[in-house]
Design a protein around this motif. Structure first.
Motif, PDB file in Angstrom:
ATOM      1  N   PRO A 123       0.799  -1.223   0.000  1.00 16.16           N
ATOM      2  CA  PRO A 123       0.000   0.000   0.000  1.00 16.16           C
ATOM      3  C   PRO A 123       0.835   1.279   0.000  1.00 16.16           C
ATOM      4  N   ALA A 124       1.910   1.293   0.777  1.00 21.05           N
ATOM      5  CA  ALA A 124       2.736   2.502   0.861  1.00 21.05           C
ATOM      6  C   ALA A 124       3.379   2.824  -0.481  1.00 21.05           C
ATOM      7  N   MET A 125       3.944   1.802  -1.114  1.00 18.10           N
ATOM      8  CA  MET A 125       4.586   2.012  -2.407  1.00 18.10           C
ATOM      9  C   MET A 125       3.556   2.390  -3.475  1.00 18.10           C
ATOM     10  N   ALA A 126       2.381   1.742  -3.416  1.00 23.31           N
ATOM     11  CA  ALA A 126       1.324   2.061  -4.382  1.00 23.31           C
ATOM     12  C   ALA A 126       0.882   3.510  -4.228  1.00 23.31           C
ATOM     13  N   ALA A 127       0.700   3.956  -3.000  1.00 22.98           N
ATOM     14  CA  ALA A 127       0.290   5.342  -2.759  1.00 22.98           C
ATOM     15  C   ALA A 127       1.365   6.313  -3.237  1.00 22.98           C
ATOM     16  N   ALA A 128       2.626   5.948  -3.037  1.00 25.65           N
ATOM     17  CA  ALA A 128       3.722   6.807  -3.481  1.00 25.65           C
ATOM     18  C   ALA A 128       3.764   6.947  -4.994  1.00 25.65           C
ATOM     19  N   ASN A 129       3.198   5.952  -5.698  1.00 24.62           N
ATOM     20  CA  ASN A 129       3.164   5.983  -7.153  1.00 24.62           C
ATOM     21  C   ASN A 129       1.832   6.495  -7.695  1.00 24.62           C
ATOM     22  N   GLY A 130       1.046   7.116  -6.838  1.00 26.22           N
ATOM     23  CA  GLY A 130      -0.174   7.764  -7.288  1.00 26.22           C
ATOM     24  C   GLY A 130      -1.423   6.907  -7.269  1.00 26.22           C
ATOM     25  N   VAL A 131      -1.347   5.701  -6.698  1.00 25.96           N
ATOM     26  CA  VAL A 131      -2.525   4.825  -6.619  1.00 25.96           C
ATOM     27  C   VAL A 131      -3.354   5.215  -5.403  1.00 25.96           C
ATOM     28  N   ASN A 132      -4.643   5.407  -5.602  1.00 30.77           N
ATOM     29  CA  ASN A 132      -5.545   5.704  -4.496  1.00 30.77           C
ATOM     30  C   ASN A 132      -5.938   4.381  -3.838  1.00 30.77           C
ATOM     31  N   VAL A 133      -5.226   4.035  -2.768  1.00 31.99           N
ATOM     32  CA  VAL A 133      -5.412   2.737  -2.113  1.00 31.99           C
ATOM     33  C   VAL A 133      -6.829   2.594  -1.579  1.00 31.99           C
ATOM     34  N   GLY A 134      -7.384   3.677  -1.032  1.00 32.39           N
ATOM     35  CA  GLY A 134      -8.747   3.617  -0.498  1.00 32.39           C
ATOM     36  C   GLY A 134      -9.764   3.265  -1.563  1.00 32.39           C
ATOM     37  N   ARG A 135      -9.635   3.871  -2.741  1.00 27.65           N
ATOM     38  CA  ARG A 135     -10.570   3.557  -3.828  1.00 27.65           C
ATOM     39  C   ARG A 135     -10.421   2.120  -4.287  1.00 27.65           C
ATOM     40  N   MET A 136      -9.207   1.606  -4.264  1.00 27.13           N
ATOM     41  CA  MET A 136      -8.996   0.214  -4.656  1.00 27.13           C
ATOM     42  C   MET A 136      -9.676  -0.737  -3.666  1.00 27.13           C
ATOM     43  N   LYS A 137      -9.650  -0.365  -2.392  1.00 27.00           N
ATOM     44  CA  LYS A 137     -10.351  -1.185  -1.399  1.00 27.00           C
ATOM     45  C   LYS A 137     -11.863  -1.136  -1.623  1.00 27.00           C
ATOM     46  N   LEU A 138     -12.387   0.058  -1.905  1.00 24.35           N
ATOM     47  CA  LEU A 138     -13.818   0.198  -2.157  1.00 24.35           C
ATOM     48  C   LEU A 138     -14.256  -0.648  -3.338  1.00 24.35           C
TER      49      LEU A 138
END
Length: 300
Positions: A169-184
């Motif tokens: 999650p940390a690396m994904a967020a650092a690369n612009g991925v919205n982790v919360g939306r992916m969970k939703l």
């Protein structure tokens, strides 16, 4: 085991293959222990049953609406976790127990019979071949089509983002991925598959019940663990195939155990058989892992 019992086991295994695919998304892709499925499975059954029986809907759109309802349940679980930082397990428990009351209200009681109603399986009746033979074939086409669509989705940009959000999650967020939306999205998809399985299960067995979700999470996990411990899982397509294989193998293991008179098991022992099957699989995995490490040490 008679041919009728054999095909019945295949039918149930195919239906719970959808639950296994949902568990694969939450536990393997997103690393999110989701307990919502124990409520979304009967939710799908309840919604489909009410739309078919009380409102006279065609079973196909009714089943689709049931899946959409399941998506909503998963979305709420993820929303509680993402927006309010409620622990993922607790979020699933809260939604699941809420769905129990919701399902009772939807059905205006603890169950809703579907006997005599048109279902998705009515499409294969009157073809000159017994329905208990054609129904598993119809399910196989549907479930395999969903498996292929899921494989394709997980190879898209959005699917890759979801996989990254679960893996790191940390690396994904650092690369612009919205982790919360992916969970939703991921939890919505997983519970949509589970609700779809519930809708099909109710139509296959002629009733929806508020208690039919008990133990569904264990079935999904058992299917994933057993399947992925037996088949190679180097690719997403192999992983999803392993989940379906695990669901089928699980149902056959349960059917064999309950039909083996010398074991003295009853239908009420299904959950015990499931627990033993998962324990044996996990112990087998750890034993193979330990043996592999030992062989490597000796070779070095």
């Amino acid at each position: 085991m008679s041919l009728y019992e054999l095909l019945g086991t295949v039918e149930v295994g195919l239906i719970f293959g959808l639950v296994a695919l949902g568990a694969f998304i939450t536990f393997r892709i997103l690393d999110f222990p989701d307990l919502t499925v124990e409520g979304s499975f009967p939710l799908g059954a309840a919604v489909a049953a009410i739309l078919i029986v009380n409102f006279g809907w065609n079973p196909w759109p009714a089943t689709l609406v049931a899946a959409i309802a399941g998506f909503g349940a998963g979305f709420v679980t993820a929303f509680l976790n993402v927006r309010f930082n409620i622990l993922h397990i607790l979020s699933g428990i809260l939604v699941s127990i809420s769905l129990y009351s919701i399902n009772l209200r939807v059905m205006s009681g603890p169950n809703k019979p579907l006997l005599g109603a048109h279902t998705i399986f009515s499409a294969v009746q009157g073809w000159g071949i017994p329905a208990y033979i054609l129904s598993p074939l119809l399910l196989a086409v549907i479930i395999l089509s969903i498996k292929v669509l899921l494989d394709l989705f997980l190879h898209t940009g959005l699917g890759m983002n979801m996989r990254a959000a679960g893996a790191n999650p940390a690396m994904a967020a650092a690369n612009g991925v919205n982790v919360g939306r992916m969970k939703l999205l991921g939890l919505g998809m997983a519970n949509a598959l589970t609700a779809l399985a519930g809708a099909m299960f109710a139509q296959s067995f002629g009733a929806a019940d508020a208690y039919m979700g008990i133990g569904v999470i264990i079935i999904g996990l058992a299917s994933v663990i057993v399947g992925m411990s037996i088949l190679p899982v180097r690719t997403i397509a192999q992983a999803t195939l392993a989940c379906l294989f695990g669901a089928m193998l699980y149902r056959f293991a349960v059917a064999f155990s309950l039909n083996a008179d010398f074991l003295g098991l009853k239908a009420s022992d299904v959950q015990l058989v499931t627990a033993i099957l998962v324990v044996v699989t996990l112990v087998g995995q750890s034993s193979r892992s330990g043996m592999g490490k030992l062989l490597k040490r000796k070779s070095s």
